[in-house]
Scaffold this motif. Structure first.
Motif, PDB file in Angstrom:
ATOM      1  N   GLU A  75      39.764  68.847 -43.975  1.00 31.83           N
ATOM      2  CA  GLU A  75      39.499  67.412 -44.089  1.00 31.83           C
ATOM      3  C   GLU A  75      40.739  66.593 -44.457  1.00 31.83           C
ATOM      4  N   ASP A  76      41.554  67.119 -45.403  1.00 31.78           N
ATOM      5  CA  ASP A  76      42.738  66.363 -45.829  1.00 31.78           C
ATOM      6  C   ASP A  76      43.727  66.177 -44.679  1.00 31.78           C
ATOM      7  N   LEU A  77      43.844  67.217 -43.853  1.00 37.76           N
ATOM      8  CA  LEU A  77      44.760  67.122 -42.709  1.00 37.76           C
ATOM      9  C   LEU A  77      44.206  66.164 -41.661  1.00 37.76           C
ATOM     10  N   LYS A  78      42.880  66.238 -41.463  1.00 37.00           N
ATOM     11  CA  LYS A  78      42.235  65.317 -40.533  1.00 37.00           C
ATOM     12  C   LYS A  78      42.474  63.871 -40.990  1.00 37.00           C
ATOM     13  N   ALA A  79      42.391  63.645 -42.297  1.00 35.00           N
ATOM     14  CA  ALA A  79      42.589  62.292 -42.842  1.00 35.00           C
ATOM     15  C   ALA A  79      44.014  61.806 -42.560  1.00 35.00           C
ATOM     16  N   LEU A  80      44.995  62.717 -42.656  1.00 38.25           N
ATOM     17  CA  LEU A  80      46.381  62.318 -42.352  1.00 38.25           C
ATOM     18  C   LEU A  80      46.500  61.897 -40.888  1.00 38.25           C
ATOM     19  N   GLY A  81      45.834  62.656 -40.022  1.00 35.63           N
ATOM     20  CA  GLY A  81      45.859  62.326 -38.588  1.00 35.63           C
ATOM     21  C   GLY A  81      45.289  60.937 -38.333  1.00 35.63           C
ATOM     22  N   ASN A  82      44.291  60.562 -39.105  1.00 35.60           N
ATOM     23  CA  ASN A  82      43.621  59.278 -38.900  1.00 35.60           C
ATOM     24  C   ASN A  82      44.243  58.135 -39.690  1.00 35.60           C
ATOM     25  N   ASP A  83      45.212  58.448 -40.529  1.00 40.74           N
ATOM     26  CA  ASP A  83      45.814  57.416 -41.378  1.00 40.74           C
ATOM     27  C   ASP A  83      46.909  56.687 -40.589  1.00 40.74           C
ATOM     28  N   VAL A  84      46.627  55.444 -40.205  1.00 40.71           N
ATOM     29  CA  VAL A  84      47.584  54.710 -39.360  1.00 40.71           C
ATOM     30  C   VAL A  84      48.915  54.460 -40.074  1.00 40.71           C
ATOM     31  N   ASN A  85      48.889  54.511 -41.386  1.00 43.19           N
ATOM     32  CA  ASN A  85      50.135  54.246 -42.133  1.00 43.19           C
ATOM     33  C   ASN A  85      50.960  55.502 -42.380  1.00 43.19           C
ATOM     34  N   TYR A  86      50.431  56.657 -42.008  1.00 44.33           N
ATOM     35  CA  TYR A  86      51.147  57.903 -42.321  1.00 44.33           C
ATOM     36  C   TYR A  86      52.125  58.256 -41.206  1.00 44.33           C
ATOM     37  N   HIS A  87      53.392  58.423 -41.582  1.00 36.66           N
ATOM     38  CA  HIS A  87      54.384  58.962 -40.649  1.00 36.66           C
ATOM     39  C   HIS A  87      54.803  60.303 -41.230  1.00 36.66           C
ATOM     40  N   GLY A  88      54.445  61.375 -40.567  1.00 34.68           N
ATOM     41  CA  GLY A  88      54.650  62.720 -41.107  1.00 34.68           C
ATOM     42  C   GLY A  88      56.108  63.127 -41.214  1.00 34.68           C
ATOM     43  N   LEU A  89      57.004  62.304 -40.610  1.00 27.76           N
ATOM     44  CA  LEU A  89      58.438  62.585 -40.737  1.00 27.76           C
ATOM     45  C   LEU A  89      59.091  61.567 -41.663  1.00 27.76           C
ATOM     46  N   TYR A  90      58.269  60.732 -42.268  1.00 28.10           N
ATOM     47  CA  TYR A  90      58.719  59.752 -43.265  1.00 28.10           C
ATOM     48  C   TYR A  90      59.870  58.883 -42.752  1.00 28.10           C
ATOM     49  N   GLU A  91      59.876  58.654 -41.426  1.00 25.79           N
ATOM     50  CA  GLU A  91      60.922  57.808 -40.802  1.00 25.79           C
ATOM     51  C   GLU A  91      62.329  58.329 -41.080  1.00 25.79           C
ATOM     52  N   ALA A  92      62.463  59.600 -41.374  1.00 27.31           N
ATOM     53  CA  ALA A  92      63.810  60.181 -41.573  1.00 27.31           C
ATOM     54  C   ALA A  92      64.545  60.149 -40.230  1.00 27.31           C
ATOM     55  N   PRO A  93      65.868  59.920 -40.247  1.00 26.57           N
ATOM     56  CA  PRO A  93      66.588  59.790 -38.972  1.00 26.57           C
ATOM     57  C   PRO A  93      66.901  61.115 -38.276  1.00 26.57           C
ATOM     58  N   THR A  94      66.787  62.225 -38.998  1.00 24.19           N
ATOM     59  CA  THR A  94      67.117  63.529 -38.380  1.00 24.19           C
ATOM     60  C   THR A  94      66.034  64.551 -38.684  1.00 24.19           C
ATOM     61  N   LEU A  95      65.651  65.263 -37.633  1.00 30.14           N
ATOM     62  CA  LEU A  95      64.705  66.384 -37.772  1.00 30.14           C
ATOM     63  C   LEU A  95      65.377  67.621 -37.181  1.00 30.14           C
ATOM     64  N   ILE A  96      65.305  68.718 -37.919  1.00 34.45           N
ATOM     65  CA  ILE A  96      65.808  69.985 -37.356  1.00 34.45           C
ATOM     66  C   ILE A  96      64.621  70.935 -37.231  1.00 34.45           C
ATOM     67  N   ILE A  97      64.406  71.425 -36.031  1.00 35.58           N
ATOM     68  CA  ILE A  97      63.349  72.419 -35.808  1.00 35.58           C
ATOM     69  C   ILE A  97      64.014  73.783 -35.707  1.00 35.58           C
ATOM     70  N   ILE A  98      63.476  74.742 -36.426  1.00 33.71           N
ATOM     71  CA  ILE A  98      64.040  76.089 -36.434  1.00 33.71           C
ATOM     72  C   ILE A  98      63.080  76.995 -35.679  1.00 33.71           C
ATOM     73  N   SER A  99      63.571  77.535 -34.576  1.00 30.51           N
ATOM     74  CA  SER A  99      62.741  78.411 -33.747  1.00 30.51           C
ATOM     75  C   SER A  99      63.261  79.829 -33.831  1.00 30.51           C
ATOM     76  N   GLY A 100      62.359  80.774 -33.627  1.00 33.37           N
ATOM     77  CA  GLY A 100      62.751  82.182 -33.619  1.00 33.37           C
ATOM     78  C   GLY A 100      62.262  82.843 -32.346  1.00 33.37           C
ATOM     79  N   ARG A 101      63.002  83.845 -31.914  1.00 31.94           N
ATOM     80  CA  ARG A 101      62.594  84.584 -30.714  1.00 31.94           C
ATOM     81  C   ARG A 101      61.291  85.316 -31.028  1.00 31.94           C
ATOM     82  N   LYS A 102      60.340  85.228 -30.089  1.00 29.62           N
ATOM     83  CA  LYS A 102      59.057  85.900 -30.305  1.00 29.62           C
ATOM     84  C   LYS A 102      59.250  87.389 -30.050  1.00 29.62           C
TER      85      LYS A 102
END
Ligand SMILES: Cc1cc2nc3c(=O)[nH]c(=O)nc-3n(C[C@H](O)[C@H](O)[C@H](O)COP(=O)(O)O)c2cc1C
Length: 187
Positions: A75-102
């Protein structure tokens, strides 16, 4: 208590959720990325880092993750999805995604170690950072294949961790006190 610069940085690092718009310097980004490369790894360095600094792409990841969260069973995660004011990246200018070989060895651990190294490196040079699982929800949909391609994540790799970086806005710190007692000594 014994202390030094490294121990100080470890204790002072906090998840930052308010950022200035200004982009971080390339030299700062490079220092953080290099720290990630020097993390311990069990998978023979089978990691890939994706640096995202294009605002439209950051907003797209936020949008896709929120769309997927709208139908989440928690439910809490669903609420974040529905919260129009929530930006899950907090408007940070840089995102680094770390991937690993499967592969057989679980590379989540390698990715996590690299992520933590990068968070500490960021703190040590005065950058704000936050480990964010949130963007992983963007890969939970039928559009995941397209997103992997758009982000140029190499074939055979999966995103496991991510962190945001930027200059701290204010001194936003609301960290839970550390419980200092979950330790057993057998001497
Ligand atoms: C695996 C992992 C995933 C996390 N995902 C998120 C996230 O999606 N969004 C967020 O705001 N914080 C996220 N955090 C940050 C934690 O909330 C934070 O580390 C914790 O509250 C302790 O606070 P501190 O980092 O300031 O010490 C995550 C942390 C970890 C280790």
């Amino acid at each position: 208590m014994l202390t030094n610069e490294t121990l100080k940085v470890i204790k002072e690092r906090r998840s930052i959720r308010h950022y200035k718009e200004e982009q971080i310097k390339d030299a700062e980004l490079q220092a953080v990325l290099e720290a990630g490369l020097y993390a311990p790894n069990a998978g023979g360095q089978a990691l890939h880092f994706t640096v995202i600094q294009r605002k439209e792409t950051l907003d797209k990841i936020n949008y896709l993750a929120k769309e997927n969260l709208k139908s989440h069973v928690v439910e809490d995660l669903k609420a974040l999805g529905n919260d129009v004011n929530y930006h899950g990246l907090y408007e940070a200018p840089t995102l680094i995604i770390i991937s690993g070989r499967k592969e057989f060895i679980p590379l989540e651990f390698d990715c996590a170690a690299a992520t933590q190294n990068m968070l500490l490196a960021a703190e040590s040079i005065g950058l704000g950072s936050c480990w964010v699982y949130f963007p992983m929800f963007a890969f939970d949909s039928t559009q995941a294949g397209d997103l992997l391609k758009e982000l140029k994540i190499p074939m055979g790799y999966s995103p496991y961790c991510s962190l945001i970086l930027g200059y701290k806005e204010g001194s936003a710190v609301d960290t839970a006190e550390r419980k200092l007692n979950p330790i057993t000594f057998i001497k």
